[in-house]
Design a protein around this motif. Structure first.
Motif, mmCIF file in Angstrom:
data_model
loop_
_atom_site.group_PDB
_atom_site.id
_atom_site.type_symbol
_atom_site.label_atom_id
_atom_site.label_comp_id
_atom_site.label_asym_id
_atom_site.label_seq_id
_atom_site.Cartn_x
_atom_site.Cartn_y
_atom_site.Cartn_z
ATOM 1 N N UNK A 34 0.688 -1.277 0.002
ATOM 2 C CA UNK A 34 0.128 0.095 -0.032
ATOM 3 C C UNK A 34 0.900 1.230 -0.221
ATOM 4 N N UNK A 35 0.202 2.353 -0.870
ATOM 5 C CA UNK A 35 1.128 3.625 -0.615
ATOM 6 C C UNK A 35 0.121 4.608 -0.856
ATOM 7 N N UNK A 36 0.230 6.041 -0.320
ATOM 8 C CA UNK A 36 -0.774 6.848 -0.502
ATOM 9 C C UNK A 36 0.105 8.220 -0.296
ATOM 10 N N UNK A 37 -0.239 9.232 -0.935
ATOM 11 C CA UNK A 37 0.325 10.524 -1.155
ATOM 12 C C UNK A 37 -0.163 11.445 -0.169
ATOM 13 N N UNK A 38 0.670 12.123 0.636
ATOM 14 C CA UNK A 38 0.133 13.067 1.549
ATOM 15 C C UNK A 38 0.603 14.399 1.418
ATOM 16 N N UNK A 39 0.281 15.610 1.956
ATOM 17 C CA UNK A 39 0.550 16.717 1.710
ATOM 18 C C UNK A 39 1.993 17.080 2.176
ATOM 19 N N UNK A 62 5.454 -0.350 14.246
ATOM 20 C CA UNK A 62 4.488 -0.708 13.085
ATOM 21 C C UNK A 62 3.995 0.455 12.388
ATOM 22 N N UNK A 63 4.746 1.614 12.393
ATOM 23 C CA UNK A 63 4.347 2.842 11.510
ATOM 24 C C UNK A 63 4.564 2.629 10.224
ATOM 25 N N UNK A 64 4.031 3.389 9.213
ATOM 26 C CA UNK A 64 4.247 3.402 7.553
ATOM 27 C C UNK A 64 5.547 4.103 7.606
ATOM 28 N N UNK A 65 6.012 3.750 6.449
ATOM 29 C CA UNK A 65 7.393 4.514 6.152
ATOM 30 C C UNK A 65 7.112 5.666 5.269
ATOM 31 N N UNK A 66 7.649 6.858 5.667
ATOM 32 C CA UNK A 66 7.168 7.973 5.038
ATOM 33 C C UNK A 66 8.331 8.479 4.316
ATOM 34 N N UNK A 67 8.062 8.624 3.070
ATOM 35 C CA UNK A 67 9.511 9.063 2.015
ATOM 36 C C UNK A 67 9.281 10.522 2.011
ATOM 37 N N UNK A 68 9.752 11.610 2.579
ATOM 38 C CA UNK A 68 9.794 12.930 2.500
ATOM 39 C C UNK A 68 10.708 13.488 1.294
ATOM 40 N N UNK A 69 9.990 14.040 0.137
ATOM 41 C CA UNK A 69 10.809 14.433 -0.986
ATOM 42 C C UNK A 69 10.810 15.861 -0.733
ATOM 43 N N UNK A 70 11.991 16.485 -0.829
ATOM 44 C CA UNK A 70 12.167 17.811 -0.741
ATOM 45 C C UNK A 70 12.793 18.551 -1.874
ATOM 46 N N UNK A 71 12.323 19.606 -2.401
ATOM 47 C CA UNK A 71 12.870 20.259 -3.402
ATOM 48 C C UNK A 71 14.218 21.166 -3.176
ATOM 49 N N UNK A 72 14.114 21.493 -1.979
ATOM 50 C CA UNK A 72 15.216 22.216 -1.486
ATOM 51 C C UNK A 72 14.835 23.900 -1.347
ATOM 52 N N UNK A 117 6.882 17.024 -0.317
ATOM 53 C CA UNK A 117 5.530 16.135 -0.438
ATOM 54 C C UNK A 117 5.880 14.685 0.211
ATOM 55 N N UNK A 118 5.060 14.397 0.729
ATOM 56 C CA UNK A 118 5.224 12.734 1.288
ATOM 57 C C UNK A 118 4.572 11.666 0.591
ATOM 58 N N UNK A 119 5.265 10.744 0.574
ATOM 59 C CA UNK A 119 4.718 9.371 -0.218
ATOM 60 C C UNK A 119 4.921 8.203 0.951
ATOM 61 N N UNK A 120 3.738 7.930 1.459
ATOM 62 C CA UNK A 120 3.821 6.905 2.622
ATOM 63 C C UNK A 120 3.581 5.375 2.099
ATOM 64 N N UNK A 121 4.392 4.700 2.491
ATOM 65 C CA UNK A 121 4.504 3.024 2.063
ATOM 66 C C UNK A 121 4.228 2.272 3.363
ATOM 67 N N UNK A 122 3.406 0.994 3.423
ATOM 68 C CA UNK A 122 2.954 0.392 4.233
ATOM 69 C C UNK A 122 4.375 -0.527 4.853
#
Length: 142
Positions: A34-39, A62-72, A117-122
């Motif tokens: 599972x994944x979802x796109x957060x703000x 047991x938390x989801x993995x947050x991939x926090x993408x930064x533009x700088x 922006x954050x992409x969250x993976x299970x």
């Protein structure tokens, strides 16, 4: 007493409306993850002034993995990130983001900004590539 009942009714109605409007619906990759796109990311404990990405679980079991993408860090407003695609191909996860920039002459906020922006993976994504629509890679920052 009547005002109290009306207030309770209004609060309950608001809760029903806003909990039903979830724009962060989960999607599944081909491998069933599972994944979802957060703000945007608003935490202060990561240096989001650099271009790249962080992986975080907010120190919760047991938390989801947050991939926090930064533009700088940018000198003005008008910049943002938009996830265009999330794919799983041959055991590799690929996130493609669009880096949106203001057009010349646009009215923008005159302040430093740090678009994220954050992409969250299970589950943790072992082999992940995050790049923009031009193919430029975002480096892992942690």
């Amino acid at each position: 007493m009547k005002n109290k009942h009306i207030l309770i009714l209004v609060v309950m109605l608001c809760l029903l409306v806003f909990t039903g409007c979830n724009r962060n619906d989960k999607t599944k990759l081909r491998d069933g993850v599972d994944y979802k796109i957060n703000g945007e990311f608003t935490g202060e404990y990561l240096d989001i002034s650099k271009r790249g990405y962080y992986i975080d679980t907010l120190n919760q079991p047991n938390a989801p993995y947050l991939y926090i993408i930064c533009m700088g860090q940018k000198n003005t407003g008008g910049y943002s990130l938009k996830v265009k695609e999330v794919n799983s191909i041959d055991g590799k996860t690929e996130i493609i983001v669009e880096e949106i920039t203001p057009d010349k002459g646009d009215m923008v906020t005159m302040a430093f900004t740090n678009p994220t922006i954050i992409v969250e993976f299970s589950k943790y994504q072992e082999n992940i590539i995050i790049k923009n629509t031009e193919g430029q890679i975002f480096e892992k920052l942690n």
